[in-house]
Motif scaffolding. Sequence first.
Motif, PDB file in Angstrom:
ATOM      1  N   MET A 165     -34.741 -79.896  22.323  1.00 37.54           N
ATOM      2  CA  MET A 165     -34.586 -78.667  21.539  1.00 37.54           C
ATOM      3  C   MET A 165     -34.851 -78.963  20.062  1.00 37.54           C
ATOM      4  SD  MET A 165     -33.631 -75.348  21.605  1.00 37.54           S
ATOM      5  CE  MET A 165     -32.487 -75.006  22.949  1.00 37.54           C
TER       6      MET A 165
ATOM      7  N   GLU B 199     -34.817 -68.723  19.508  1.00 41.38           N
ATOM      8  CA  GLU B 199     -33.384 -68.435  19.563  1.00 41.38           C
ATOM      9  C   GLU B 199     -32.861 -68.406  18.130  1.00 41.38           C
ATOM     10  OE1 GLU B 199     -29.164 -70.408  21.081  1.00 41.38           O
ATOM     11  OE2 GLU B 199     -31.063 -71.174  21.887  1.00 41.38           O
TER      12      GLU B 199
ATOM     13  N   LYS C  72     -38.722 -74.287  23.408  1.00 41.87           N
ATOM     14  CA  LYS C  72     -37.305 -74.428  23.098  1.00 41.87           C
ATOM     15  C   LYS C  72     -37.114 -74.634  21.597  1.00 41.87           C
ATOM     16  CE  LYS C  72     -36.037 -76.264  27.640  1.00 41.87           C
ATOM     17  NZ  LYS C  72     -35.401 -77.373  28.391  1.00 41.87           N
TER      18      LYS C  72
END
Length: 347
Positions: free
Chosen positions: A1, A58, A25
């Motif tokens: 990540m 994200e 990611k």
Amino acid sequence: MILVTGGTGLVGSHLLYNLLKTNDKIKAIYRRQHKLELVKKVFAYYSSDFESIYKKIEWIEADLIDIPALQIAFKDVSYVYHCAAFVSFEPDKYHQLRKINIEGTANVVNLCISHQVKKLCYISSIATIGHHQNPQQLITEDTIWNQDDDNSVYAITKYGAENEVWRGTQEGVDAVIVNPGIIIGPGLWHSGGSSSLIKKIYKGMPYYTHGVTAYVDVDDVVRAMVSLMQSTIKNERFIVISENLSFKEFQDLTAAALGVKPASKEATSIILGIGWRLDWLRRLLTGKRRRFSKQMTKSAKSITKYDASKLKNRLDFEFKPMQVSIKETCQLFLEDLNREAKDPSGR
């Protein structure tokens, strides 16, 4: 990540687009909700499918001095690109600059240590590198910073942030630091950063100086960061610049690309001296932000030439010529301007 701080900035947004080409990611930190639209705007320059690309990120709302929020952002993270910073040359912003740039970077470094992050990339500035007495001597990564020099408050705090990164390398975190020149790229025309130079020249900058500094395209900065992170290189710094140009040369190239008149009056030392004093007085009387400090007048007159040979040789790196970078960026600026004129609402 991968985690990117400062994801809504000029470098951060372009970095995210680059990373998303090969990695799904990605986490990114933001502070203000409305700035997320700027990221979509940058993505739209390069892909018609920008919405689906953007949705892969994200997003985490966090401040560099908000450790609990940062803890959440660092969960399961292995690589960190630290792009977030406060950019200001106003002397009265010194304590705020220290809080964000130094303390904030210390927090990022400490979390890299505690979460056993594999590698950290910190984007700094050529402002943290020393100068030579001889202005024609090229400045390299080995040129020593002089803390007794009349450095800007921004340079002082970015230098302090670099020291936090070097501390992290002593405590187990592999890191690389990139020191770019003035970064040219599209998207954040109204941010007050380097992109706003295009807007200012378009609106008219009557004065020029013969001071010299270094410039680089935002895509080159991003490519350098990603290449260094993917390499085995660690615990080193790299100057990232394409060309050394005088301010007049940069203004002339930009004015030509925008189709506007170039600056025609030289800002002499007397004019610059009057300018920063009047700006100080305006701040005193009105409370408005400083636009022109004593250190900025010094930079406007200084001849500082930088050498990116280390990056070129270690990574076989080639830079985009600044004439090409300026032309491409100005074209996108004009397209945005035309689009805004047709639809002021931005729809």
